[in-house]
Design an enzyme around this catalytic site. Structure first.
Site, mmCIF file in Angstrom:
data_model
loop_
_atom_site.group_PDB
_atom_site.id
_atom_site.type_symbol
_atom_site.label_atom_id
_atom_site.label_comp_id
_atom_site.label_asym_id
_atom_site.label_seq_id
_atom_site.Cartn_x
_atom_site.Cartn_y
_atom_site.Cartn_z
ATOM 1 N N ASP A 140 0.866 -1.187 0.000
ATOM 2 C CA ASP A 140 0.000 0.000 0.000
ATOM 3 C C ASP A 140 0.898 1.231 0.000
ATOM 4 O O ASP A 140 1.121 1.871 1.031
ATOM 5 C CB ASP A 140 -0.931 -0.010 1.209
ATOM 6 C CG ASP A 140 -2.036 1.031 1.083
ATOM 7 O OD1 ASP A 140 -2.093 1.730 0.056
ATOM 8 O OD2 ASP A 140 -2.851 1.145 2.015
ATOM 9 N N HIS B 279 -7.657 0.816 7.538
ATOM 10 C CA HIS B 279 -7.954 2.167 7.054
ATOM 11 C C HIS B 279 -9.227 2.698 7.707
ATOM 12 O O HIS B 279 -10.149 1.935 7.997
ATOM 13 C CB HIS B 279 -8.097 2.162 5.537
ATOM 14 C CG HIS B 279 -6.835 1.768 4.838
ATOM 15 N ND1 HIS B 279 -6.825 1.265 3.564
ATOM 16 C CD2 HIS B 279 -5.544 1.791 5.242
ATOM 17 C CE1 HIS B 279 -5.572 1.004 3.206
ATOM 18 N NE2 HIS B 279 -4.785 1.308 4.213
ATOM 19 N N LEU C 199 -11.718 6.569 8.706
ATOM 20 C CA LEU C 199 -11.942 7.992 8.955
ATOM 21 C C LEU C 199 -12.420 8.095 10.392
ATOM 22 O O LEU C 199 -13.355 7.390 10.777
ATOM 23 C CB LEU C 199 -12.978 8.570 7.996
ATOM 24 C CG LEU C 199 -13.294 10.074 8.163
ATOM 25 C CD1 LEU C 199 -13.736 10.675 6.829
ATOM 26 C CD2 LEU C 199 -14.378 10.344 9.212
ATOM 27 N N GLU C 200 -11.775 8.928 11.178
ATOM 28 C CA GLU C 200 -12.194 9.115 12.570
ATOM 29 C C GLU C 200 -12.486 10.580 12.863
ATOM 30 O O GLU C 200 -11.719 11.460 12.465
ATOM 31 C CB GLU C 200 -11.103 8.642 13.552
ATOM 32 C CG GLU C 200 -11.080 7.160 13.792
ATOM 33 C CD GLU C 200 -10.227 6.764 14.991
ATOM 34 O OE1 GLU C 200 -10.071 5.553 15.203
ATOM 35 O OE2 GLU C 200 -9.728 7.646 15.730
ATOM 36 N N ASN D 249 5.082 3.847 4.360
ATOM 37 C CA ASN D 249 5.236 2.978 3.170
ATOM 38 C C ASN D 249 5.794 3.760 1.992
ATOM 39 O O ASN D 249 5.150 3.894 0.939
ATOM 40 C CB ASN D 249 3.911 2.317 2.777
ATOM 41 C CG ASN D 249 3.443 1.285 3.784
ATOM 42 O OD1 ASN D 249 4.069 1.102 4.824
ATOM 43 N ND2 ASN D 249 2.360 0.602 3.486
ATOM 44 N N SER E 14 -5.405 8.060 19.726
ATOM 45 C CA SER E 14 -4.390 8.384 18.733
ATOM 46 C C SER E 14 -3.557 9.529 19.304
ATOM 47 O O SER E 14 -3.942 10.150 20.303
ATOM 48 C CB SER E 14 -5.038 8.798 17.416
ATOM 49 O OG SER E 14 -5.772 7.737 16.849
ATOM 50 N N HIS F 246 4.399 4.686 13.344
ATOM 51 C CA HIS F 246 3.244 5.190 12.595
ATOM 52 C C HIS F 246 1.912 4.796 13.199
ATOM 53 O O HIS F 246 0.876 5.274 12.758
ATOM 54 C CB HIS F 246 3.301 4.707 11.144
ATOM 55 C CG HIS F 246 2.735 3.330 10.910
ATOM 56 N ND1 HIS F 246 3.174 2.215 11.583
ATOM 57 C CD2 HIS F 246 1.771 2.893 10.068
ATOM 58 C CE1 HIS F 246 2.501 1.160 11.165
ATOM 59 N NE2 HIS F 246 1.641 1.535 10.245
ATOM 60 N N GLY F 247 1.883 3.915 14.178
ATOM 61 C CA GLY F 247 0.615 3.491 14.762
ATOM 62 C C GLY F 247 0.851 2.616 15.965
ATOM 63 O O GLY F 247 1.965 2.528 16.498
ATOM 64 N N ALA F 248 -0.202 1.942 16.399
ATOM 65 C CA ALA F 248 -0.077 1.066 17.559
ATOM 66 C C ALA F 248 0.661 -0.225 17.211
ATOM 67 O O ALA F 248 1.415 -0.761 18.025
ATOM 68 C CB ALA F 248 -1.466 0.737 18.111
#
Length: 474
Positions: free
Chosen positions: A95, A203, A205-206, A325, A380, A397-399
């Site tokens: 991705d 992926h 939207l939050e 990525n 986040s 970049h994230g958890a």
């Protein structure tokens, strides 16, 4: 992971000393608990990356690392083109330029209370999400090529956004050097109807609220205050990026012997930067980056339309858009000398520090915003990059996953996750229950531990913690 195989440098920095074919050490930025949660394959993948030609410094794993295709997800490695450096499709990921952008809304939590359900329903209707889901925009071949060259700027020229957005996107919204001719017809065909779509997996939207401010000075520079309502979008290059990765991995594997490359793992198929194949992949990769930037720009426009319909007082301006990525050409200091390097970041975020000239003037004193996504029901974070040269100005970049999607589906049901989150006043909208089960919050690592490890190692500084209120999932 077996910690006995690592040398402990500090409480949150560990090293794999060079052995066998390794050209440089491996380094992992994590505390003991995070390391024990990493599967053993991360150790092997870091060692394999450290053996690739032209690598400099060290092969790195961020605090959220877990095993991936070739490189670990959360892996960072830099290659010197003047020392036989390579490009690895597995070191970028399928991705291409998956990333996160965060938008201000100008609203506070109380203003959202009465419209929250209507907003969740309308976003769920307006934002195409799910595996193979297509959007309302269909591009012909000429338009696809223009998008692959123009990125977010192309999208804005088509009416999807504002020129001011470009200042708050990496590379000004356009990755130069993109070459649509190096992207296969199949890749372009897959993307024809997927612009302006979220996709599936992790992926989202939050709609989020700023729950806490950790650094008031930087938060002020970023325009953040407690109880602000924000929107974050996490998505990438969809089918086009996946097909580019698939196409070039096959070519790299087939051509590796002709370049004298001995691969420690077939998944690490690569090509010399100086080769025709390396240059072709770089052109295709940059086109994939532009696709992701254009995709997030169109989704931003759709989100603005929903807010304008539900709450006309909202003003959705862009805080920042960061990609993971990627592989980008950058200058970094290695052993006291500035070098031109190609930095692979797979599931890792660029994190330039204060004063970096590529940052928007308003953000330059604070450093680059680093947006760390949680896991649907967890917090986040927005951090500020510190430009750490030990990590080639990179951060997590994230958890990061702690169990596979199949394991998550065996443990949770989508309905149970929805009900549990509803009890915490988090509204979920998704076309599938199985996708929700795969992304259950418990399937991920402790995001607080991840960002703390990044901060302790000087990769990025905590600025604000965000809590989810509405989640649109694929």
């Amino acid at each position: 992971m077996d910690l006995n195989r690592l040398d402990r440098v500090t409480e949150t920095l560990w090293q794999i000393p060079p052995s066998g074919a390794m050209r440089v050490p491996g380094r992992l930025f994590a505390n003991e608990e995070l390391l024990r949660d990493m599967d053993d394959k991360v150790y092997e993948q870091v060692r394999h990356v450290a053996s690739l030609p032209g690598i400099v410094g060290a092969a790195l794993a961020m605090p959220d690392a877990h095993s991936g295709y070739g490189f670990p997800i959360g892996g960072v490695a830099a290659f010197d083109p003047d020392a036989g450096g390579i490009l690895s499709a597995g070191g970028v990921g399928f991705d291409i330029s998956c990333g996160v952008r965060t938008l201000h809304t100008g609203l506070k939590t109380l203003q959202l209370a009465e419209i929250r359900t209507a907003l969740a329903d309308r976003l769920g209707q307006k934002i195409p999400a799910g595996l193979g889901r297509e959007g309302h925009l269909r591009l012909n071949t000429r338009e696809i090529d223009a998008m692959l060259v123009g990125g977010a700027r192309w999208a804005i020229e088509q009416g999807y956004g504002e020129a001011a957005d470009l200042d708050r996107i990496e590379e000004g919204g356009v990755m130069t050097g993109a070459d649509p001719d190096q992207v296969s017809t199949l890749a372009k065909t897959r993307q024809r109807g997927e612009m302006g779509t979220l996709g599936s997996g992790n992926h989202y939207l939050e709609v989020q609220r700023v729950a806490a401010i950790d650094d008031p000075v930087i938060a002020s520079l970023y325009g953040l205050a407690e109880d602000d309502i924000l929107v974050s979008l996490h998505c990438g290059s969809r089918g086009l990026g996946h097909q580019i990765g698939t196409d070039y991995l096959k070519r790299m594997l087939a051509e590796a012997p002709g370049h004298g490359l001995r691969l420690p793992d077939r998944e690490l198929a690569c090509a010399p930067l100086a080769s025709d194949l390396g240059r072709a992949y770089l052109g295709a990769l940059r086109a994939g980056i532009n696709c992701a930037l254009a995709n997030r720009q169109i989704l931003t426009h759709l989100t603005r339309e929903v807010f304008a319909e539900i709450e006309p007082a909202a003003r959705l301006s862009l805080l920042y858009d960061v990609s993971h990525n990627t592989c980008k050409e950058e200058e970094h200091a290695v052993e006291g000398r500035r070098r031109r390097l190609f930095v692979h970041r797979k599931g890792a975020t660029r994190a330039y520090g204060p004063g970096h000239p590529s940052l928007p003037e308003a953000l330059r004193p604070a450093g680059q915003p680093v947006i760390i996504g949680g896991s649907m029901g967890t917090s986040s974070y927005i951090l500020a990059g510190r430009g750490a040269e030990q990590a080639f100005a990179s951060a997590c970049h994230g958890a990061g996953r702690r169990m596979s999607r199949q394991q998550a589906k065996r443990r949770w049901t989508g309905r149970a996750v929805i009900e549990e989150l509803a009890g915490r006043s988090i509204l979920i909208r998704s076309p599938t229950l199985s996708g929700i089960a795969e992304e259950a919050p418990g399937a991920y690592k402790d995001v607080e531990a991840v960002v703390t490890a990044a901060e302790v190692n000087g990769l990025a500084k905590k600025v604000a913690r965000l809590e989810p209120l509405i989640v649109i999932k694929g």
